[in-house]
Design an enzyme around this catalytic site. Structure first.
Site, PDB file in Angstrom:
ATOM      1  N   ASP A   1       0.843  -1.196   0.000  1.00 44.50           N
ATOM      2  CA  ASP A   1       0.000   0.000   0.000  1.00 44.50           C
ATOM      3  C   ASP A   1       0.883   1.252   0.000  1.00 44.50           C
ATOM      4  O   ASP A   1       2.046   1.204   0.424  1.00 44.50           O
ATOM      5  CB  ASP A   1      -0.891   0.039   1.249  1.00 44.50           C
ATOM      6  CG  ASP A   1      -1.874  -1.117   1.273  1.00 44.50           C
ATOM      7  OD1 ASP A   1      -2.194  -1.651   0.201  1.00 44.50           O
ATOM      8  OD2 ASP A   1      -2.321  -1.465   2.384  1.00 44.50           O
TER       9      ASP A   1
HETATM   10  N1  URA Z   1      -1.320  -5.987   3.732  1.00 46.59           N
HETATM   11  C1  URA Z   1      -1.811  -4.733   3.758  1.00 46.59           C
HETATM   12  O1  URA Z   1      -2.861  -4.476   4.309  1.00 46.59           O
HETATM   13  N2  URA Z   1      -1.096  -3.766   3.153  1.00 46.59           N
HETATM   14  C2  URA Z   1       0.088  -3.983   2.531  1.00 46.59           C
HETATM   15  O2  URA Z   1       0.683  -3.050   2.011  1.00 46.59           O
HETATM   16  C3  URA Z   1       0.593  -5.296   2.516  1.00 46.59           C
HETATM   17  C4  URA Z   1      -0.135  -6.277   3.121  1.00 46.59           C
END
Ligand code: URA
Length: 234
Positions: A106
């Site tokens: 993310d």
């Molecule tokens: N899980 C998430 O919620 N975000 C990420 O960036 C990676 C795994």
């Protein structure tokens, strides 16, 4: 491989920036099949030709494999017309066309990210049946308890699917480490949310047996060794 510009080949192999390799070429430091080539735009087949820099042969790598310590605030994408991406952060000596992140973090997630131009490797890494464990450290609004550990081990039910069993380890304060095999959208955040906890910060520390290099500062990248690449699948 097809014919490519000499300066592009050298830059893609980490010899220097396009400007630096152009200077090397002009100074006659680069030979192709024993002949100094003085024009940077000259096209060469990097697989067939013997390219030497300062008399040392260049073993042209077909693919590039990079580890980045992804900072918060950049997109896990190759290019985006509006936002800064992880590929935009690469220094010129590590940049080549076709690089993309193998798997997404993310925008606000930090830590270990693999960037490559090898589509087959990315596919192998991301295929659900390859079952590569990813280790994350989460900073939460509340501490996890034994019920959370049990729920993660059983498989947390989300709205659209039940997660595969995951290992949850409470750490000091409101921190916890979690190992997951899947990589669905916002998965770790959603798993904690299902247990009534909010992820305030998330960092990926490990993929398979490959750990984030602690000497890489946020935003920095470096090439992986062959051994490190193999560790992802171990
Ligand atoms: N899980 C998430 O919620 N975000 C990420 O960036 C990676 C795994």
């Amino acid at each position: 491989m097809a014919l490519e510009r000499l300066d592009k080949i050298l830059a893609s192999q980490g010899i220097g920036s396009r400007r630096e390799v152009a200077a090397l070429i002009r100074r006659g430091k680069v030979t192709v099949d024993g002949q100094a080539l003085l024009r940077q735009e000259q096209k060469v087949d990097p697989e067939a030709a013997e390219i030497c820099v300062d008399g040392k042969p260049l073993f042209v790598k077909k693919y590039l494999y990079l580890m980045m310590n992804k900072p918060s605030g950049v997109l896990s994408a190759a290019r985006d017309s509006r936002a800064r991406t992880v590929v935009d952060l690469l220094p010129p000596e590590l940049f080549r066309k076709g690089l993309f992140p193998a798997g997404r973090l993310d925008k606000d997630t930090t830590g270990l990210l693999i960037i490559t131009d090898d589509g087959e490797l990315a596919h192998r890494m991301l295929a659900p049946k390859s079952h590569i464990y990813k280790l994350y450290e989460a900073q939460l609004d509340n501490p996890v308890d034994e019920d959370d550990v049990e729920a993660f081990a059983k498989g947390v039910p989300l709205k659209d699917f039940v997660c595969l069993p995951a290992r949850l380890e409470p750490c000091a304060g409101n921190t916890a480490r979690v190992q997951v095999r899947e990589g669905k959208f916002h998965q770790v955040k959603r798993m904690f949310a299902a247990r009534g906890k909010t992820v305030l910060a998330l960092t990926r520390l490990q993929m398979g047996g490959l750990k984030l290099d602690p000497t890489l500062k946020p935003g920095e990248s470096r090439e992986l060794t062959e051994e490190e690449l193999a560790l992802i699948f171990s």
